[in-house]
Design an enzyme around this catalytic site. Structure first.
Site, short mmCIF file in Angstrom:
data_model
loop_
_atom_site.label_atom_id
_atom_site.label_comp_id
_atom_site.label_asym_id
_atom_site.label_seq_id
_atom_site.Cartn_x
_atom_site.Cartn_y
_atom_site.Cartn_z
N ALA A 248 0.84 -1.20 0.00
CA ALA A 248 0.00 0.00 0.00
C ALA A 248 0.88 1.25 0.00
O ALA A 248 1.76 1.39 0.85
CB ALA A 248 -0.90 0.00 1.22
N SER A 723 -3.28 -4.41 -3.12
CA SER A 723 -2.31 -4.02 -2.08
C SER A 723 -2.79 -4.44 -0.70
O SER A 723 -3.99 -4.43 -0.41
CB SER A 723 -2.11 -2.50 -2.06
OG SER A 723 -1.54 -2.04 -3.26
N CYS A 724 -1.84 -4.81 0.12
CA CYS A 724 -2.03 -4.84 1.57
C CYS A 724 -0.84 -4.09 2.15
O CYS A 724 -0.23 -3.28 1.47
CB CYS A 724 -2.17 -6.27 2.10
SG CYS A 724 -0.71 -7.30 1.82
N LYS A 725 -0.48 -4.36 3.37
CA LYS A 725 0.60 -3.59 3.99
C LYS A 725 1.90 -3.73 3.21
O LYS A 725 2.60 -2.73 2.97
CB LYS A 725 0.78 -4.06 5.43
CG LYS A 725 1.85 -3.30 6.20
CD LYS A 725 1.92 -3.80 7.63
CE LYS A 725 2.98 -3.05 8.44
NZ LYS A 725 3.03 -3.52 9.85
#
Length: 802
Positions: A248, A723-725
């Site tokens: 992200a 996206s993630c972290k």
């Protein structure tokens, strides 16, 4: 032979549809035979060889088989223990096996590829060959470096522009000093970052999740990869599906103690008084007007002096020549001043400072300053005295009278010269003594008697009129310079100080850089895949490109700040456009995209090889801009989202999804209006309605929002990003699920094979290689307790996490 045939099918592409009335799939039947040399297969430049199946008597052809070389003994890099290896996994490849995939354009945008090949069974008991490919991209570093260079140029130019404004009053000089300090601070930091990236990008195109807080890598997207899947079924050639995955976009170096960009910018907006601001186009007009005035004023003054000098000679032809030149330059001068921007800027100056000054005047430096003098230090023209009159009343027509006075004073000179030249043909009845005794009269009056004028020389008659012209020009220049300096300085303030402290500006630029790099990668792959599709190219030109971001961030803890960063970064993409250009050569460096423009109006130029470029539609080749329409949908799926839904606040996620749904509907509406015959366009309404209902439904971890949004995106040829972290664990679950859903919905993957395909891709697929690249082990970072809070379809198989 039947046993050999089944063994061959398990590892090759097989195209031999059964004849009508053939035996059931569970029984074996002999179809035919063929033979080939392994040496010929290995030496073939093509990824496969085609062979005809013949009956035992070698008379009749009964089908065709395509044999592919998928693996050579001992070359598999798969380190998965044998007891866990999926039976569907055919191979692990580290380079492309397709000629098209080795084209110069693909090599320019993708690198360090990792491939996995699977075979899955369809509902009608046929085989799908699935090739999963994960690639790095040099854009991870090349675009951030270009953005940093562009920002350095932009802020350096702004410092130069405000320095060139000359002497300013104390208030404005202090404001200019603040702008210069702001820009210099950014330039210094960006030059340091660019220097560090130059050192790293030579040997790397990848930023691991462990480096997301690195100060010098904040402009580089975290774990950016292209995730692509090619599906070949018995009835069609290969079909590609693409998702861009990256962490992200957010500023992990500054962290999230005070929230993310959305919160920080909202606080500043609420606490900052509204003030007049000017666009970059208006600032450019102001700079152009100042330049024109600076060039024309000395020309007008010089020609006026030359007119006086020539008038002594009584050379009518020469005098007329100089007068025409003076008239031409004065008309250009007046035309340059007749700009509504000057009038509006003078009014803005008055409105902004009338409350702070008891009286004000236009200072010779071109801006408002304190009226500390009594006005007797030097003489000023009547127009300048008018500029400092009562603040309570401002005459908006004053500027029109100012530039009109210039034209009127020129007209007086023209009339006077006509009269003077007209007297040459009149009889000279007066004696010299009579001429000396004659009164000169009022030289400014157009009604002066001819007898009284004839006594004075031409220069004496012209001098007061030329002085009046110069005074009117000075007054107009003074006011125009004040107005345009105000516009330029306010534009500089809007682009620097009004954007917030340098920490916020740096954060926004870094987040945008990460977002831009991923979006450009997605666009280039989408463009390469659609170059032969005229409908897709027309869509790009008519409506623009949809770029859909999928977020898996929670609305709890630090990830709230990440989502706030991501929201602003995605929104800033609206100021980006693409254009296609012709590449100089087919070398990788010449096929990389280039960035031009400034903040808020960047254009990404995507070069294509000459042969490809010449086949494009005329509008594309002419450089027509392709607009970007970004949307963001986010659904938290982890244990922190469970806490947010029970004890926290999910309003940020709800607002982001609602706003993006509205933008998506507007885009689809434009698509229907401009391309009503586009394939599948009519079915969008049902999908959008379903998406709206899902968003309005107050359901925890409603991942169906993400599924429908992704479906709509693919329907309209959009770019998909997930996206993630850090794009390592949750992103892996999302991407593999999306791939299996596509196999089921588009290629009739059997329901019995769906779960095994999902587990196989997660245990032995490219995303496990991604975990290995980032953290050095082959386990997703989940615990069993955490996974109990995940939606079931987002849980990895046993043995793949810990």
């Amino acid at each position: 032979m039947a046993g050999m045939q089944r063994a061959m099918v398990a590892c090759t592409k097989f195209f031999c549809p059964p004849a009508e009335g053939s035996s059931p799939a569970g029984q074996r039947s002999f179809l035919g035979f063929t033979s080939f040399s392994i040496r010929d297969l290995l030496k073939s430049k093509e990824p496969h060889i085609s062979l005809s199946l013949r009956t035992m008597d070698r008379v009749n052809e009964v089908g065709e088989v395509k044999v592919s070389c998928l693996q050579m003994e001992g070359e598999s890099g798969d380190r998965t223990p044998p007891e866990h290896k999926c039976s569907e996994l055919c191979d692990s490849l580290h380079s492309s096996v397709h000629e098209r995939e080795n084209s110069p354009t693909m090599r320019a945008v993708l690198c360090a590829q990792v491939c996995k090949v699977y075979r899955f069974q369809t509902e009608d008991q046929r085989w799908l060959l699935v090739r999963e490919q994960m690639s790095e991209t040099p854009l991870s570093f090349s675009l951030p470096k270009q953005l940093l260079s562009a920002l350095i140029r932009e802020h350096t130019d702004r410092v130069r522009e405000v320095k060139e404004l000359g002497d300013l009053s104390p208030h404005w000089d202090g404001l200019r000093h603040d702008v210069i300090n702001h820009c210099n601070h950014l330039v210094c930091g960006y030059q340091e970052t660019l220097s560090e990236l130059d050192k790293l990008s030579v040997s790397s195109s990848f930023k691991s999740s462990c480096s997301k807080s690195d100060k010098h890598l904040q402009f580089v997207p975290t774990n950016l990869h292209s995730q692509r899947m090619e599906v070949t079924d018995p009835d069609s050639a290969g079909v590609w599906y693409e998702v861009i995955t990256f962490g992200a976009p957010s500023d992990h170096h500054q962290a999230f103690k005070h929230g993310g960009l959305k919160k920080l910018l909202s606080k500043r907006t609420n606490s900052t008084d509204s003030s007049v601001s000017y666009s970059e186009d208006e600032s450019s007009r102001a700079r152009e007007l100042l330049s024109n005035v600076a060039q024309l004023q000395p020309l007008v003054f010089g020609l006026a002096e030359e007119l006086l000098a020539v008038s002594l000679e009584h050379n009518t032809a020469r005098l007329q020549e100089v007068l025409e030149a003076l008239a031409q330059q004065t008309e250009l001068f007046v035309h340059a001043l007749k700009d509504e921007l000057v009038r509006s800027a003078l009014l803005a100056i008055h409105n902004q400072f009338s409350a702070n000054y008891n009286s004000s005047h236009v200072h010779s430096n071109g801006l408002i300053c304190d009226n500390t003098s009594d006005g007797r230090d030097g003489e000023s023209s009547p127009g300048q005295q008018d500029a400092g009159r009562q603040d309570a009343e401002y005459d908006e027509e004053e500027w029109d009278r100012t530039w009109a006075n210039v034209a009127k004073s020129l007209n007086c000179i023209i009339v006077m010269l006509d009269r003077l030249q007209g007297r040459e043909d009149q009889p000279q009845d007066q004696t010299p003594s009579d001429q000396q005794d004659a009164a000169p009269g009022d030289t400014n009056s157009q009604n002066t008697a001819s007898s009284s004028l004839s006594a004075a020389s031409w220069q004496e008659q012209l001098l007061p009129l030329v002085v009046t012209l110069r005074d009117c020009v000075r007054e107009a220049v003074c006011k125009a310079r004040a107005a345009m300096t105000f516009v330029i300085l306010q534009g500089a303030v809007a682009c620097t100080l009004n954007q917030g402290p340098t920490q916020i500006v740096q954060r926004r630029h870094a987040v945008f850089s990460q977002t831009l790099s991923a979006a450009v990668c997605g666009f280039m792959l989408k463009l390469y895949g659609g170059l032969e599709d005229p409908e897709f190219l027309q869509q790009l030109l008519s409506v623009g490109l949809l770029v859909q971001f999928e977020g898996l961030l929670s609305t709890y803890g630090d990830e709230v700040g990440m989502l706030e960063d991501m929201e602003v970064g995605v929104a800033d993409l609206s100021g980006v456009a693409f254009t296609v250009t012709e590449a100089k050569t087919e070398q990788p460096d010449d096929l990389l995209p280039t960035l031009r423009g400034a903040w808020g109006r960047f254009v990404v130029e995507v070069p294509l090889p000459s042969e490809t470029f010449t086949s494009l539609p005329r509008e594309v080749k002419e450089g027509r801009l392709i607009l970007v329409h970004p949307v963001l949908f986010n659904i938290g799926i982890n244990q922190q989202q469970s806490l947010a839904e029970r004890f926290g606040d999910s309003s940020l996620q709800e607002r982001v999804n609602q706003q993006s749904c509205e933008r998506l509907r507007v885009y689809c509406q434009s698509l229907r209006e401009r391309l009503p015959h586009m394939a599948g366009i009519q079915s969008l309404s049902d999908s959008l309605s379903s998406l709206e209902r899902c968003i309005e439904t107050k359901k925890r971890k409603n991942v169906e929002v993400l599924w429908i949004a992704a479906t709509v995106c693919r329907q309209v040829n959009g770019v998909r990003l997930t996206s993630c972290k850090s794009a390592k664990d949750r992103t892996a679950m999302s991407v593999t699920l999306e791939q299996c859903v596509l196999l089921r919905d588009k290629h009739t993957l059997s329901q019995q094979s769906f779960s095994s395909a999902l587990d196989c891709m997660r245990r032995d697929g490219c995303r496990m290689e991604n975990v290995q690249k980032n953290v050095g082990n082959r386990k997703f970072a989940f615990s069993g307790v955490q996974l109990l809070t995940f939606p079931k379809l987002y849980r990895p198989p046993d043995g793949s996490f810990g």
